[in-house]
Design an enzyme around this catalytic site. Structure first.
Site, mmCIF file in Angstrom:
data_model
loop_
_atom_site.group_PDB
_atom_site.id
_atom_site.type_symbol
_atom_site.label_atom_id
_atom_site.label_comp_id
_atom_site.label_asym_id
_atom_site.label_seq_id
_atom_site.Cartn_x
_atom_site.Cartn_y
_atom_site.Cartn_z
ATOM 1 N N LYS A 223 0.857 -1.186 0.000
ATOM 2 C CA LYS A 223 0.000 0.000 0.000
ATOM 3 C C LYS A 223 0.896 1.240 0.000
ATOM 4 O O LYS A 223 1.848 1.317 0.769
ATOM 5 C CB LYS A 223 -0.917 -0.014 1.225
ATOM 6 C CG LYS A 223 -1.964 1.085 1.219
ATOM 7 C CD LYS A 223 -2.976 0.908 2.337
ATOM 8 C CE LYS A 223 -4.033 1.996 2.274
ATOM 9 N NZ LYS A 223 -5.068 1.842 3.306
ATOM 10 N N GLU A 311 -19.098 -5.500 11.265
ATOM 11 C CA GLU A 311 -20.004 -4.703 12.090
ATOM 12 C C GLU A 311 -21.041 -5.562 12.807
ATOM 13 O O GLU A 311 -21.379 -5.307 13.972
ATOM 14 C CB GLU A 311 -20.707 -3.649 11.228
ATOM 15 C CG GLU A 311 -19.794 -2.572 10.680
ATOM 16 C CD GLU A 311 -19.133 -2.937 9.367
ATOM 17 O OE1 GLU A 311 -18.360 -2.112 8.850
ATOM 18 O OE2 GLU A 311 -19.390 -4.057 8.850
ATOM 19 N N ARG A 339 -25.069 -1.608 8.517
ATOM 20 C CA ARG A 339 -24.752 -2.987 8.138
ATOM 21 C C ARG A 339 -25.075 -3.982 9.256
ATOM 22 O O ARG A 339 -25.022 -5.186 9.042
ATOM 23 C CB ARG A 339 -23.263 -3.078 7.774
ATOM 24 C CG ARG A 339 -22.901 -2.228 6.561
ATOM 25 C CD ARG A 339 -21.399 -1.976 6.457
ATOM 26 N NE ARG A 339 -20.628 -3.144 6.147
ATOM 27 C CZ ARG A 339 -20.237 -3.513 4.927
ATOM 28 N NH1 ARG A 339 -20.600 -2.786 3.889
ATOM 29 N NH2 ARG A 339 -19.513 -4.578 4.753
#
Length: 567
Positions: A223, A311, A339
């Site tokens: 990344k 979640e 969610r």
């Protein structure tokens, strides 16, 4: 070409801001995918989508990419209405495999046997429950589905969990067929390969085009690849704000004393409370830095949990701990609590389990746009029995409600607060209890009552102060603080005393504060004029918070104009 694309992304994001590290990490992959596959006829779905800047630039949006994340500009995430190359709108994680599988089975039903379907998923996203549901289904289909596992060991914060440990082992030992999780789920697995070796990626994609059935290609990427600081400090450079495109250095921070971010008020207050109360636990789904639960993780690592992009699990995990006598703060961005709606109803509220939910990024969030605005929480929570909804007007109120909640409530409480900074410099005052369901009168007047909830009170105060003094005297301002339970005794006084009532919220007009006040008036036979200000029945676009509040009619200027109409 990879170098040119990286430089273009760096130069734009350095001045216009946005997500950086994720897009830099997939530059070679992006080029290879568009080179090998016949997009958009072959379907490419990016999971989450903050890594799709290179994709956007290569698919006809280079000349307008400087408008990225601005009002009326290019969206920061793939968006179907923006380009035929954006095959599916994304912004929340772990949806790409399900969407691509749906497309792949649809292609099969239509007889499009040569059409390819590619989902690009990160190692943090693939650990989410929804991704596993899709893998479980895809493994028993004979579809042209290719899952690219972009493994860089980090989402926004470093990846966590057993699957992360498995990927680390695969990188070190190679993927033995006997212990390969994807082979066990019926996928043709290849990798791991170097995700920055363009020739190798192209040759592997060309090979996989002709391999039937569901496939996984495991790529190892870095990344922030190509910008030293972004590689070395991946958390900060996920979305670094403005920086020097040549050196990579972040723009110098203002030396001026600033009021704190609401997330830091949460994080530091939690540490303060946890040092006094050994029963306090902190939980977040993959947002320790963004929520500032990181402070608690550093101070009390055994009592703070990052459960990954999960979640639903976070909510029920929190509920389980509360049943055993702990005081649990579960911090989830407002848009991501959507969610876990069933878990909120079934696992928390139905059983009256007093989890303390802290909903960060509530209200309009700005440039991340419609996938991230936290504008629905007041409405989607309001209709659920057995809960408390509180929105602090400022940092002190957030501190005090956290202090109050950890002393023990009979019901779960949902504390919503916005992205960004408050306005109080000296915010670390001694704790005070907040009486549940009690509103606060900020200003008394005779003709019009303005009822607010949360930090939108700031805009309202500014609006009133911009009026002539003789007009200011006619206005009452009440911070209701609690959407549930409503302070009905105060509302009776308000309706009896004032001819007009204006409600203001940074949530949807439908279902929130205004709806509750109108219902109260109707059930009690009040005939006062009532006007509801809030987010209209649309998905607001991206833009600055002030721009979007102006459009919604809840900026200080628009509130002033509304008041003038009544006065």
């Amino acid at each position: 070409m990879a170098q040119e694309l990286r430089e273009f992304i760096i130069n734009i994001v350095a001045t216009k801001e946005g997500h950086l590290g994720a897009s830099l990490g997939v530059v070679e992959l992006t080029i290879a995918l568009h080179y090998v596959f016949n997009t958009p006829d072959d379907i490419l779905v990016w999971d989450v989508g903050h890594q799709a800047y290179g994709h956007k630039i290569l698919t006809g949006r280079k000349e307008i990419f400087h408008t990225n994340r601005q009002l009326g500009g290019v969206s920061g995430f793939p968006k179907r209405s923006e380009s035929e190359y954006d095959t599916f709108g994304v912004g929340h994680s772990s949806t790409a495999i399900s969407a691509a599988l749906g497309m792949a089975i649809a292609s099969k039903l239509k007889g499009e046997i040569d059409k390819q379907h590619i989902a690009v998923v990160g190692d943090a996203s693939i650990a989410s429950g929804m991704a596993f549901e899709a893998l479980n289904h895809a493994g028993v289909t004979n579809t042209n589905l290719l899952i690219i596992l972009n493994d860089n060991a980090i989402g926004i914060d470093p990846s966590v969990g057993a699957l992360k440990n498995y990927f680390t082992k695969v990188k070190l030992d190679g993927a033995k067929e006997a212990d390969n999780i994807f082979e066990a789920l019926n996928f043709n697995y290849s990798g791991p390969i170097d995700g920055h070796n363009l020739d190798l990626i192209i040759s592997e994609l060309e090979r996989l085009k002709n391999v039937p059935g569901p496939k996984v290609l495991h790529l190892i990427t870095t990344k922030g690849k190509g910008l030293r600081q972004a590689e070395e400090n991946q958390v900060t450079y996920h979305a670094p704000g403005k920086f020097d495109a040549l050196t990579g250095d972040l723009a110098p921070k203002s030396t001026e004393l600033q009021s704190p971010k609401f997330q830091d008020v949460f994080g530091k207050t939690l540490v303060e409370l946890a040092s006094q109360n050994k029963k306090i636990i902190g939980i977040t789904p993959a947002m320790p830095t963004g929520s500032s639960l990181k402070f608690m993780m550093d101070a009390f690592p055994e009592r703070a949990f990052d459960v990954g992009i999960a979640e639903q699990h976070a909510v029920t995990f929190a509920a389980g701990m509360v049943t055993q006598g702990f005081s649990v703060f579960c911090n989830i961005y407002s848009t991501f609590l959507q969610r876990a709606y069933d878990q909120v109803i079934h696992d928390v509220c139905l059983q009256k389990i007093p989890v303390i939910f802290c909903l960060d990024r509530a209200g309009i969030v700005g440039e991340d746009g419609p996938t991230h605005h936290g504008i629905f929480d007041l409405a989607y929570l309001n209709c659920i029995p057995n809960l408390i909804i509180f929105a602090p007007r400022n940092e002190t109120e957030l501190r005090n409600i956290m202090f109050t909640a950890q002393q023990g409530l009979d019901l779960p409480i949902f504390i919503r607060y916005p992205r960004g900074r408050g306005k109080i410099l000296d915010w670390q005052k001694p704790f005070k209890n907040i009486e549940i369901g009690k509103a606060e009168i900020i200003k008394k007047g005779e003709e019009i009552a303005v009822l607010t909830i949360g930090t939108v009170a700031d805009n309202t105060v500014e609006a009133i102060e911009a009026l002539h003094f003789s007009l200011q005297k006619k206005i009452s301002l009440i911070d209701l603080r609690f959407l549930k339970p409503l302070d009905e005794s105060l509302l009776h006084q308000v309706f009896k005393k004032h001819k007009a009532i204006i409600t203001i919220e940074d949530g949807t007009i439908i279902g929130g504060l205004g709806t509750s006040v109108v219902a109260f008036a109707a059930s009690n036979g009040y005939k006062n004029s009532i006007e509801i200000l809030g987010i209209p029945d649309i998905f607001p676009d991206q833009g600055t918070i002030s721009e979007l509040q102006e459009i919604a009619g809840i900026s200080s200027e628009k509130i002033k104009q509304t008041l003038q109409r009544y006065l």
